[in-house]
Every structure is written in C-alpha cells, then in structure tokens.
Design a protein around this motif. Structure first.
Motif, mmCIF file in Angstrom:
data_model
loop_
_atom_site.group_PDB
_atom_site.id
_atom_site.type_symbol
_atom_site.label_atom_id
_atom_site.label_comp_id
_atom_site.label_asym_id
_atom_site.label_seq_id
_atom_site.Cartn_x
_atom_site.Cartn_y
_atom_site.Cartn_z
ATOM 1 N N TRP A 164 0.981 -1.195 -0.090
ATOM 2 C CA TRP A 164 -0.077 -0.004 0.092
ATOM 3 C C TRP A 164 0.793 1.150 0.205
ATOM 4 C CZ3 TRP A 164 0.415 3.284 4.118
ATOM 5 C CH2 TRP A 164 1.244 3.045 5.233
ATOM 6 N N TRP A 165 1.893 1.219 0.572
ATOM 7 C CA TRP A 165 2.756 2.536 0.989
ATOM 8 C C TRP A 165 3.227 2.907 -0.210
ATOM 9 C CZ3 TRP A 165 7.951 2.725 0.903
ATOM 10 C CH2 TRP A 165 8.765 1.397 0.794
ATOM 11 N N LYS A 166 3.505 2.297 -1.197
ATOM 12 C CA LYS A 166 4.181 2.436 -2.576
ATOM 13 C C LYS A 166 3.282 3.174 -3.606
ATOM 14 C CE LYS A 166 8.353 0.477 -2.465
ATOM 15 N NZ LYS A 166 8.589 -0.712 -3.062
ATOM 16 N N GLN A 167 2.029 3.476 -3.120
ATOM 17 C CA GLN A 167 0.896 3.851 -4.154
ATOM 18 C C GLN A 167 1.435 5.132 -4.756
ATOM 19 O OE1 GLN A 167 -2.877 4.912 -1.839
ATOM 20 N NE2 GLN A 167 -2.298 3.416 -1.008
ATOM 21 N N THR A 168 1.883 6.081 -4.000
ATOM 22 C CA THR A 168 2.092 7.458 -4.537
ATOM 23 C C THR A 168 3.061 7.304 -5.707
ATOM 24 O OG1 THR A 168 3.888 7.874 -2.827
ATOM 25 C CG2 THR A 168 1.583 8.917 -2.379
ATOM 26 N N GLN A 169 3.849 6.309 -5.628
ATOM 27 C CA GLN A 169 4.715 6.250 -6.980
ATOM 28 C C GLN A 169 3.776 5.399 -7.884
ATOM 29 O OE1 GLN A 169 8.351 4.423 -5.737
ATOM 30 N NE2 GLN A 169 8.253 5.393 -3.836
ATOM 31 N N GLU A 170 3.294 4.299 -7.621
ATOM 32 C CA GLU A 170 2.960 3.280 -8.488
ATOM 33 C C GLU A 170 1.615 3.621 -8.978
ATOM 34 O OE1 GLU A 170 5.407 -0.450 -6.179
ATOM 35 O OE2 GLU A 170 2.996 -0.131 -5.811
ATOM 36 N N PHE A 171 0.777 4.322 -8.467
ATOM 37 C CA PHE A 171 -0.549 4.925 -8.917
ATOM 38 C C PHE A 171 -0.303 5.629 -10.278
ATOM 39 C CE2 PHE A 171 -3.513 3.756 -5.253
ATOM 40 C CZ PHE A 171 -3.249 2.563 -5.132
ATOM 41 N N LYS A 172 0.848 6.570 -9.979
ATOM 42 C CA LYS A 172 1.273 7.611 -10.977
ATOM 43 C C LYS A 172 1.463 6.568 -12.248
ATOM 44 C CE LYS A 172 4.334 11.382 -11.998
ATOM 45 N NZ LYS A 172 5.400 11.168 -12.736
ATOM 46 N N SER A 173 2.413 5.678 -12.096
ATOM 47 C CA SER A 173 2.964 5.189 -13.368
ATOM 48 C C SER A 173 1.730 4.047 -13.870
ATOM 49 C CB SER A 173 4.254 4.478 -13.251
ATOM 50 O OG SER A 173 3.965 3.435 -12.286
ATOM 51 N N PHE A 174 0.838 3.720 -13.058
ATOM 52 C CA PHE A 174 -0.227 2.694 -13.650
ATOM 53 C C PHE A 174 -1.131 3.287 -14.743
ATOM 54 C CE2 PHE A 174 -4.229 0.776 -13.799
ATOM 55 C CZ PHE A 174 -4.106 -0.571 -13.895
ATOM 56 N N ASN A 175 -1.001 4.705 -14.913
ATOM 57 C CA ASN A 175 -1.732 5.552 -15.881
ATOM 58 C C ASN A 175 -3.205 5.285 -15.938
ATOM 59 O OD1 ASN A 175 0.662 6.155 -16.582
ATOM 60 N ND2 ASN A 175 0.972 4.382 -18.222
ATOM 61 N N GLY A 176 -3.869 4.315 -15.335
ATOM 62 C CA GLY A 176 -5.331 4.187 -15.594
ATOM 63 C C GLY A 176 -6.069 4.337 -14.112
ATOM 64 N N PRO A 177 -7.327 4.257 -14.430
ATOM 65 C CA PRO A 177 -8.204 4.311 -12.822
ATOM 66 C C PRO A 177 -7.773 3.458 -11.871
ATOM 67 C CG PRO A 177 -9.664 4.198 -14.773
ATOM 68 C CD PRO A 177 -8.262 3.852 -15.471
ATOM 69 N N ILE A 178 -7.976 3.705 -10.700
ATOM 70 C CA ILE A 178 -7.603 2.858 -9.512
ATOM 71 C C ILE A 178 -8.772 2.807 -8.684
ATOM 72 C CG2 ILE A 178 -6.013 2.821 -7.490
ATOM 73 C CD1 ILE A 178 -4.668 5.035 -9.614
ATOM 74 N N LEU A 179 -9.212 1.438 -8.200
ATOM 75 C CA LEU A 179 -10.228 1.600 -7.175
ATOM 76 C C LEU A 179 -9.683 1.029 -5.857
ATOM 77 C CD1 LEU A 179 -13.569 1.506 -6.744
ATOM 78 C CD2 LEU A 179 -13.247 -0.936 -7.305
ATOM 79 N N MET A 180 -10.245 1.749 -4.782
ATOM 80 C CA MET A 180 -9.764 1.532 -3.363
ATOM 81 C C MET A 180 -10.965 0.820 -2.775
ATOM 82 S SD MET A 180 -6.675 2.328 -3.510
ATOM 83 C CE MET A 180 -6.264 2.387 -1.490
ATOM 84 N N THR A 181 -10.778 -0.211 -2.526
ATOM 85 C CA THR A 181 -12.039 -0.899 -1.837
ATOM 86 C C THR A 181 -12.062 -1.092 -0.318
ATOM 87 O OG1 THR A 181 -11.068 -3.228 -1.748
ATOM 88 C CG2 THR A 181 -12.248 -2.694 -3.736
ATOM 89 N N THR A 182 -10.687 -0.960 0.404
ATOM 90 C CA THR A 182 -10.601 -0.801 1.538
ATOM 91 C C THR A 182 -9.274 0.195 1.915
ATOM 92 O OG1 THR A 182 -9.271 -2.753 2.143
ATOM 93 C CG2 THR A 182 -11.609 -3.019 2.511
ATOM 94 N N ASN A 183 -8.991 0.094 3.174
ATOM 95 C CA ASN A 183 -7.780 0.606 3.624
ATOM 96 C C ASN A 183 -6.621 -0.146 2.719
ATOM 97 O OD1 ASN A 183 -7.976 -1.564 5.224
ATOM 98 N ND2 ASN A 183 -6.751 -0.905 6.687
ATOM 99 N N CYS A 184 -5.517 0.204 2.497
ATOM 100 C CA CYS A 184 -4.836 1.564 3.032
ATOM 101 C C CYS A 184 -4.745 2.654 1.864
ATOM 102 C CB CYS A 184 -3.373 1.093 3.502
ATOM 103 S SG CYS A 184 -3.478 0.141 5.209
ATOM 104 N N ILE A 185 -5.312 3.761 2.161
ATOM 105 C CA ILE A 185 -5.307 4.874 1.215
ATOM 106 C C ILE A 185 -4.204 5.651 1.679
ATOM 107 C CG2 ILE A 185 -6.463 6.901 0.264
ATOM 108 C CD1 ILE A 185 -9.096 5.489 0.678
ATOM 109 N N VAL A 186 -3.290 6.357 0.893
ATOM 110 C CA VAL A 186 -2.293 7.301 1.190
ATOM 111 C C VAL A 186 -2.814 8.673 0.580
ATOM 112 C CG1 VAL A 186 -0.025 8.304 0.886
ATOM 113 C CG2 VAL A 186 -0.223 5.769 1.271
ATOM 114 N N PRO A 187 -2.673 9.802 1.291
ATOM 115 C CA PRO A 187 -3.160 10.969 0.812
ATOM 116 C C PRO A 187 -2.726 11.102 -0.726
ATOM 117 C CG PRO A 187 -2.695 11.377 2.973
ATOM 118 C CD PRO A 187 -2.356 10.085 2.737
ATOM 119 N N PRO A 188 -3.572 11.272 -1.635
ATOM 120 C CA PRO A 188 -3.235 11.054 -3.071
ATOM 121 C C PRO A 188 -2.496 12.322 -3.804
ATOM 122 C CG PRO A 188 -5.770 11.215 -2.944
ATOM 123 C CD PRO A 188 -5.121 11.281 -1.553
#
Ligand code: FSO
Ligand code: SF4
Length: 546
Positions: free
Chosen positions: A288-312
């Motif tokens: 979860w904690w790598k999301q700030t890098q990995e969500f950027k390079s994923f390039n597409g929509p991301i669905l969070m169904t539970t924790n852990c969200i990091v301030p985007p």
C-alpha cells in the motif's frame, strides 16, 4: 486529537496535530465521537431483544462505523459528520425502545447513551470523548487494545457480510465489549480477559470470512501471478473486498481493458473463480505505501475497496475512486449497491478507455495460493520433510508492510534465514520478500503465501493440523517461530486471535504498539512471551536456538 492506534503513531507515542497517515485532526476527533456514540448505542442495546430489522441495522451500523475508523480507510470529514448524525438517531431509537421496556432505568444511563447535539456541536463534544478521557493509563491501554481489535474484527465481518455471511454471536460480543469500555468498575484483569475473548471472536471472524470467500470463489490454488504489464489500458483494484473485484471483472469483460491488483488484492488471483477472466491480467506494484509512485505510473483508474489509502498526489487523484467505507475528500466515490444491484463501475471503464496502458515497472511472476486447503493437501510431504530434517523450522512472518525504513529488517531477515527454513506469510507484509528468489524446499517455495491478512486464519489451521500430525499436546512445541510485522488494527485482531489460541513468544515489530502502557506490555511479556525485534543477527540466533 490524540490517536495512537497504528504503528506510525507520532514519536512512538501518538499523533496530536495531524496524523502521520495524513488524517486531519477534525476527522480524528469525529472518529472518536463516533466510537463514543457506538459505545452508548451498545450499552443501550445490551440485554434487549431488538426486533429483527432493528437488530440488523444496529449490527451493520456498528460494524460499518468501526471499519470506517481503521487507519487509512476514510479521511472524509463529511462522511464522519453524516455518520455521527446517523449514530445519534439510531442510538435514540434504541433508547426509546429501551425506555418503553424499562421506564425507570434512564437515571443510570452513561453520557455516551444520552449526549446530544446537532452537527455544529460535534467538533466541540469530540474534544471531550477521545482516548485520553480514560485517565488511568493501564485501563486506557486495555480499552484501546480491545477497541482496535474490534475494529479489525469489524473489517473482516464487513467483507464476509458482503458475501452473505453473518454471525449474530460476533455482533453481540462487539456490543458487549464496546459497552464494557464505558464501565469504570472493570479492572485491568477483567479487561485482559475481555481482550482474550475478543481473540476468540477474531478467530471466528476470520473463519467466517474464509468460509465466505472460499464458498463464493473456491479454495485458493497454487498460482503464478504476472507482475509485468500488457498492452491494453488497465484498471487497478486495491484493498481486500473480493465482491467488489468480482463485480468489476464482470463489468469490464470484453471491454478491451485489463484488470490488475495492487497490494492486498494480489491473493485474489489464487481463487479459481477469478481465473476464468482472461482480462484479469496480474499484479501491479507492491504494498500500500508505494501507491504514490505506483498509481502515477499505472496510468489508468484505481479503485480502493478498503484501506490503506495514502493522501493522493495530483498526478493521479483524478483517476482515483473509493467505494464501501473508504473515502477521501475530492476523490470520486462509487456508491454501494441498492437492493442487491451491483455497484456501477462505468465511470472507471469510461475513463480507462482514454488512458494509456500501465508503464511497466517490473517483470516476472510471484507465486502464492498456499491457504489451508492447499497446504493440507500436501501435509504428508510437509510432515515428512520436517521428520527427515529437510525443513528445520517455519517462520510465520505475516502482517503488514509499511513505509518506515526499519521495516527493511524483514527483507534482511527473510534473506538471511537458513535454507532449511520456510516462511509462512499472509497480509501485505509479504512484499518485503516475495520478489526475492529464496528457492524451494521439499518441492515447495520457501515463501508460502496464504493470502490477505485475514488469511492468517489459514496459518492457524495449518499449525493446528501440524500439531495433530505430530501428536503434540502444546501448539508451542511445533518448530514454528512468529516474527510478525504489524501496522494497523486488523493486525491487532490477528494478534489477539493468536493469543487466544495459546500461541506464545510472538515477536512484533518494527515497534511495539504505542497504546500498550508499560504495565500492559509487561503482562503480555510475562503471560505470553511477547517480544519486540532487535537486529537480524541476534534475532535469528534467538529464534534458531529455541
Ligand atoms: Fe496491509 Fe493495509 Fe491487510 Fe492492513 S493493506 S496494512 S493489516 O490494511 O489489512 O495487510
Ligand atoms: Fe497517527 Fe496512526 Fe492515528 Fe494516523 S492512524 S493519526 S498515523 S496513530
């Protein structure tokens, strides 16, 4: 605010200005207020035979609310204002019913059962009902340990409920336990007992979720999951909710879009029911904690169904979606299903069509699917390998990953473990070592991943089966060591569950919980042999000398 419910509590004591997790102080306070009213609601419903419909509403409301206050699940002030209003309304409905049945009992009601305000009064009241309201630090510690265990239990119960599994006994315990945290006559020993009882219900909650998941989607199988990317646009799904995943897979089928998992959703690939979806491509990234890098390079929509969200970050906030009890201000939310109709993921699908495919950040595969059914299927091989000395010891390294550098300990520990040892894992802790090539033993990988953190239940089933196979009276005589990484409240219920089962000498890291007072920590050390971690070399020696 004062919050010390997770491993990242500021300075190892508690967050007081803003959460290290990013939780604003007003949201933290509104969470405290919600928990306070849940305690009042629980108190009022004790010993009441509620009409079936009201009973269900109360149970669901308590579980959903507890879940929403878990670390990194929901950062949305509006959500908690709304929840607090609903809590007061529901509590008053139960109080009215109670009043009609016991007209003379109202004089003895605690403040949590009677306080009231409109939403403008919530912030003011919230300051007076937080964790520090309990002055005695040991009682506070035990009350909070219990409350955090209940939060973890509620999360698992919520997911099971999504698939139609409920357990009224578990719901009743949660209320009894919440009400007990208001009871000033309870002493430390009473609260210790209640925490261990929570562990029993923690086992039940995990077993219920296991039944729900395997009943709906089959038993996890040994599976190789791709970690590279394909050429089509993708949707990334994170969190723990398999029902959300199923609905997303159905709606994206034949749309020219691939679905990828992130973090705790990786184990979904192990379930046979999801293997029939050819567009269920693989896993993207890590914990979860790598999301700030990995969500950027994923390039597409991301669905969070539970924790852990990091301030985007701005780079992907426009592609981020929450659902269920997760939320973040300014992030689009996919509403719950109404009357059994599936959630509507058309917004994500539409957006995905205009997104480039994910940028590849790694290639290869990871292997998992070693939940109880699979491992028990090869139990003879495992028992034989232990008897012949091929396997010297198992290390349960389940739990959570996190962003603290000190967690690299777990990578080093896994790497340094002798070749005749096997790691049993579950939860996002696995990302610290599941991409290392640690080889095989007895024809099995040396890292056996059972699944999500709730699949720690599988590890317990496996341990009990081994105990039986070796004819041991005490589960602690098995060649298993417990070196567990924790982060948030689901790990707390897993810990209480292990304690309830009599498992001793669990080592918890990277730091012991801030909410354990010195005296409570001492009780856990004396009664259960709980310990922290030091450094890889010394700990390894200690574990292997047992
Ligand atoms: Fe990890 Fe987060 Fe599963 Fe937790 S993704 S840290 S214990 O929520 O739930 O393992
Ligand atoms: Fe701090 Fe953890 Fe609480 Fe967030 S959840 S405010 S990081 S203790």
């Amino acid at each position: 605010m004062f919050c010390f419910q997770c491993q990242e509590a500021s300075q190892g004591t508690g967050c007081t200005v803003v959460g290290v997790c990013g939780k604003p102080h007003d949201v933290a306070n509104l969470m405290d207020l919600l928990i306070y009213t849940l305690k009042g609601l629980s108190f009022l419903s004790l010993d009441l035979d509620l009409p079936t419909e009201l009973e269900r509403r109360v149970s669901l409301f308590i579980m959903d609310s507890l879940f929403a206050t878990i670390t990194n699940a929901n950062f949305d002030r509006d959500y908690f204002v709304c929840k607090n209003s609903e809590a007061l309304k529901l509590r008053d409905e139960v109080r009215a019913l109670r009043g009609s049945l016991f007209p003379h009992a109202s004089a003895s009601l605690p403040d949590a059962a009677v306080w009231t305000a409109d939403e403008h009064g919530f912030d003011g009241k919230a300051w007076t009902v937080g964790v520090l309201r309990t002055a005695n630090e040991d009682i506070r510690s035990l009350r909070e340990l219990l409350t955090y265990g209940l939060k973890g239990m509620a999360a698992y119960s919520y997911h099971a409920g999504q698939l139609g599994e409920i357990d009224p006994a578990l719901d009743a315990f949660v209320r009894r336990a919440l009400a007990a945290t208001l009871d000033d006559t309870l002493e430390a020993a009473d609260l210790v007992a209640l925490n261990l009882e929570a562990g029993k219900y923690g086992v039940d909650a995990m077993a219920m979720l296991d039944k729900a998941n395997t009943g709906a989607y089959g038993h996890p199988e040994i599976t190789k999951v791709k970690i590279g990317t394909g050429s089509r646009p993708g949707i990334l799904i994170s969190g723990h909710d398999l029902k959300d995943l199923e609905e997303l897979l159905i709606q994206t089928e034949g749309q020219g879009i691939d679905v990828y998992t992130h973090s705790e959703m990786l184990p979904a690939h192990y379930y046979p029911a999801f293997k029939r979806y050819e567009h269920f491509y693989g896993n993207y990234g890590s914990a979860w904690w790598k999301q700030t890098q990995e969500f950027k390079s994923f390039n597409g929509p991301i669905l969070m169904t539970t924790n852990c969200i990091v301030p985007p970050k701005d780079s992907y906030i426009g592609r981020l979606y929450t659902t269920g009890h997760t939320g973040y201000p300014g992030v689009a939310h996919i509403s719950d299903e109404v009357d059994g109709a599936p959630k509507d993921y058309s917004a994500l699908i539409e957006q995905a069509r205009s997104c480039p495919p994910p940028t590849e950040i790694e290639t290869g595969e990871i292997t998992g699917g070693f939940a109880h059914h699979t491992v028990l299927g090869v139990a003879d091989r495992v028992v034989e390998a232990v008897k012949s000395g091929e396997i010297r010891r198992f290390f349960v390294m389940a739990g959570c990953d996190g962003r603290m550098k000190s967690r690299n300990y777990y990578t080093d520990f896994a790497r340094e473990l002798p070749q005749d040892t096997v790691i049993l894992t579950a939860g996002c802790a696995k990302y610290k070592y599941n991409k290392l090539d640690l080889g095989e033993i007895a024809g099995l990988p040396r890292v056996l991943d059972a699944g999500q953190c709730n699949d720690s239940y599988s590890l317990v089933v496996i341990a009990m089966k081994l105990q039986e196979a070796f004819g041991l009276d005490d589960i602690n005589d098995l060649p298993i060591s417990y070196n567990i990484a924790w982060y948030e409240q689901k790990a707390v219920i897993v810990l209480l569950a292990l304690l309830h089962l009599g498992i001793r000498n669990i080592h918890l890291g990277p730091t012991l919980p801030a909410f354990l007072s010195p005296n409570v920590a001492q009780v856990l050390i004396d009664s259960f042999g709980i310990g922290g971690i030091t450094n890889v070399e010394d700990d390894m020696k200690r574990f292997l000398e047992v």
